[in-house]
Scaffold this motif. Sequence first.
Motif, PDB file in Angstrom:
ATOM      1  N   GLU A  39       6.889  34.725 -10.845  1.00 24.63           N
ATOM      2  CA  GLU A  39       6.493  33.472 -10.742  1.00 24.63           C
ATOM      3  C   GLU A  39       7.599  32.610 -10.026  1.00 24.63           C
ATOM      4  O   GLU A  39       7.185  31.571  -9.183  1.00 24.63           O
ATOM      5  CB  GLU A  39       6.469  32.681 -12.059  1.00 24.63           C
ATOM      6  CG  GLU A  39       4.927  33.407 -12.552  1.00 24.63           C
ATOM      7  CD  GLU A  39       4.726  32.861 -14.243  1.00 24.63           C
ATOM      8  OE1 GLU A  39       5.522  31.890 -14.473  1.00 24.63           O
ATOM      9  OE2 GLU A  39       3.772  33.556 -14.793  1.00 24.63           O
ATOM     10  N   LEU A  40       8.730  32.638  -9.956  1.00 28.40           N
ATOM     11  CA  LEU A  40       9.793  32.091  -9.239  1.00 28.40           C
ATOM     12  C   LEU A  40       9.570  32.375  -7.601  1.00 28.40           C
ATOM     13  O   LEU A  40       9.563  31.689  -6.901  1.00 28.40           O
ATOM     14  CB  LEU A  40      11.206  32.749  -9.465  1.00 28.40           C
ATOM     15  CG  LEU A  40      12.443  32.002  -8.951  1.00 28.40           C
ATOM     16  CD1 LEU A  40      12.478  30.575  -8.824  1.00 28.40           C
ATOM     17  CD2 LEU A  40      13.693  32.664  -9.286  1.00 28.40           C
ATOM     18  N   VAL A  41       9.243  33.753  -7.228  1.00 29.12           N
ATOM     19  CA  VAL A  41       8.985  34.064  -6.074  1.00 29.12           C
ATOM     20  C   VAL A  41       7.897  33.312  -5.510  1.00 29.12           C
ATOM     21  O   VAL A  41       7.868  32.861  -4.198  1.00 29.12           O
ATOM     22  CB  VAL A  41       9.113  35.555  -5.836  1.00 29.12           C
ATOM     23  CG1 VAL A  41       8.432  36.159  -4.580  1.00 29.12           C
ATOM     24  CG2 VAL A  41      10.417  36.445  -6.110  1.00 29.12           C
ATOM     25  N   GLU A  42       7.070  33.227  -6.272  1.00 28.46           N
ATOM     26  CA  GLU A  42       5.574  32.568  -5.984  1.00 28.46           C
ATOM     27  C   GLU A  42       5.742  31.058  -5.235  1.00 28.46           C
ATOM     28  O   GLU A  42       5.114  30.602  -4.227  1.00 28.46           O
ATOM     29  CB  GLU A  42       4.626  32.386  -6.817  1.00 28.46           C
ATOM     30  CG  GLU A  42       3.173  31.806  -6.610  1.00 28.46           C
ATOM     31  CD  GLU A  42       2.199  32.069  -7.875  1.00 28.46           C
ATOM     32  OE1 GLU A  42       1.021  31.967  -7.658  1.00 28.46           O
ATOM     33  OE2 GLU A  42       2.788  31.843  -9.012  1.00 28.46           O
ATOM     34  N   ILE A  43       6.727  30.303  -5.779  1.00 25.91           N
ATOM     35  CA  ILE A  43       6.917  29.277  -5.370  1.00 25.91           C
ATOM     36  C   ILE A  43       7.486  29.198  -3.942  1.00 25.91           C
ATOM     37  O   ILE A  43       7.314  28.097  -3.038  1.00 25.91           O
ATOM     38  CB  ILE A  43       8.072  28.371  -6.020  1.00 25.91           C
ATOM     39  CG1 ILE A  43       7.813  28.198  -7.536  1.00 25.91           C
ATOM     40  CG2 ILE A  43       8.919  26.966  -5.692  1.00 25.91           C
ATOM     41  CD1 ILE A  43       8.819  28.073  -8.667  1.00 25.91           C
ATOM     42  N   PHE A  44       8.195  30.158  -3.571  1.00 24.56           N
ATOM     43  CA  PHE A  44       8.826  30.106  -2.163  1.00 24.56           C
ATOM     44  C   PHE A  44       7.964  31.095  -1.328  1.00 24.56           C
ATOM     45  O   PHE A  44       8.278  31.133   0.152  1.00 24.56           O
ATOM     46  CB  PHE A  44       9.869  30.883  -2.248  1.00 24.56           C
ATOM     47  CG  PHE A  44      11.012  30.036  -3.100  1.00 24.56           C
ATOM     48  CD1 PHE A  44      11.827  29.086  -2.125  1.00 24.56           C
ATOM     49  CD2 PHE A  44      11.339  30.082  -4.315  1.00 24.56           C
ATOM     50  CE1 PHE A  44      12.907  28.293  -3.218  1.00 24.56           C
ATOM     51  CE2 PHE A  44      12.242  29.443  -5.045  1.00 24.56           C
ATOM     52  CZ  PHE A  44      13.143  28.506  -4.452  1.00 24.56           C
ATOM     53  N   GLN A  45       6.658  31.577  -1.682  1.00 26.77           N
ATOM     54  CA  GLN A  45       6.107  32.675  -0.707  1.00 26.77           C
ATOM     55  C   GLN A  45       5.898  32.254   0.688  1.00 26.77           C
ATOM     56  O   GLN A  45       5.878  33.007   1.219  1.00 26.77           O
ATOM     57  CB  GLN A  45       4.704  32.779  -1.888  1.00 26.77           C
ATOM     58  CG  GLN A  45       3.999  34.047  -0.942  1.00 26.77           C
ATOM     59  CD  GLN A  45       2.713  34.464  -1.953  1.00 26.77           C
ATOM     60  OE1 GLN A  45       2.412  33.829  -2.913  1.00 26.77           O
ATOM     61  NE2 GLN A  45       2.104  35.679  -1.667  1.00 26.77           N
ATOM     62  N   TRP A  46       5.058  31.077   0.822  1.00 23.03           N
ATOM     63  CA  TRP A  46       4.695  30.603   2.168  1.00 23.03           C
ATOM     64  C   TRP A  46       5.640  29.580   2.797  1.00 23.03           C
ATOM     65  O   TRP A  46       5.372  29.361   3.768  1.00 23.03           O
ATOM     66  CB  TRP A  46       3.214  30.581   2.044  1.00 23.03           C
ATOM     67  CG  TRP A  46       2.426  31.431   1.760  1.00 23.03           C
ATOM     68  CD1 TRP A  46       1.779  31.195   0.462  1.00 23.03           C
ATOM     69  CD2 TRP A  46       2.107  32.741   2.155  1.00 23.03           C
ATOM     70  NE1 TRP A  46       1.016  32.780   0.129  1.00 23.03           N
ATOM     71  CE2 TRP A  46       1.310  33.406   1.135  1.00 23.03           C
ATOM     72  CE3 TRP A  46       2.625  33.426   3.151  1.00 23.03           C
ATOM     73  CZ2 TRP A  46       1.070  34.745   1.516  1.00 23.03           C
ATOM     74  CZ3 TRP A  46       2.415  34.823   3.560  1.00 23.03           C
ATOM     75  CH2 TRP A  46       1.250  35.382   2.482  1.00 23.03           C
TER      76      TRP A  46
END
Length: 116
Positions: A39-46
Motif C-alpha cells: 500500500e505504501l508502494v502504491e502511493i508512488f507507483q506511477w
Amino acid sequence: MERLHLLQRRLAEFAVARGWGPYHTPKNLAVALSVEASELVEIFQWLTPEQSAAVMEKPETAHKVADEVADVLAYLLQFCEVLGVDVLDALAAKIERNELRFPVTGTSTTDRHSSE
C-alpha cells in the motif's frame, strides 16, 4: 529506544484486548506487513522520481504516506514481538554486516547494491 518498546508493548496490549492473539501468527503478521508495504508502494507507483521526492509537500499525500509508514512499522513491531526479535538489535547487526560487505571505496558510485 524506550519509546519504541513502549509503542510495541501498546500494540501487543491492543491486540490482546481485542482477542486478536490467535490471528497474530508469524505467517499472518508477515503477510499483513507485506500488504501494508504494498500500500505504501502504491502511493508512488506511477510517480516520476521528481514527483516521488515531493510527495510530502502535499498534505493529502503526506497523510497517506505517514499512515502507511505507521501501518508497516506497526506490523513489523508486532511480528518482532511474536518471534522475540529485538528490532533495534537486528538492525544494528545488519548495518554492521553491510558495512563489512560494502566498504567505503572512495568513489561515490559502485557496481553493487545492498540488495545483491
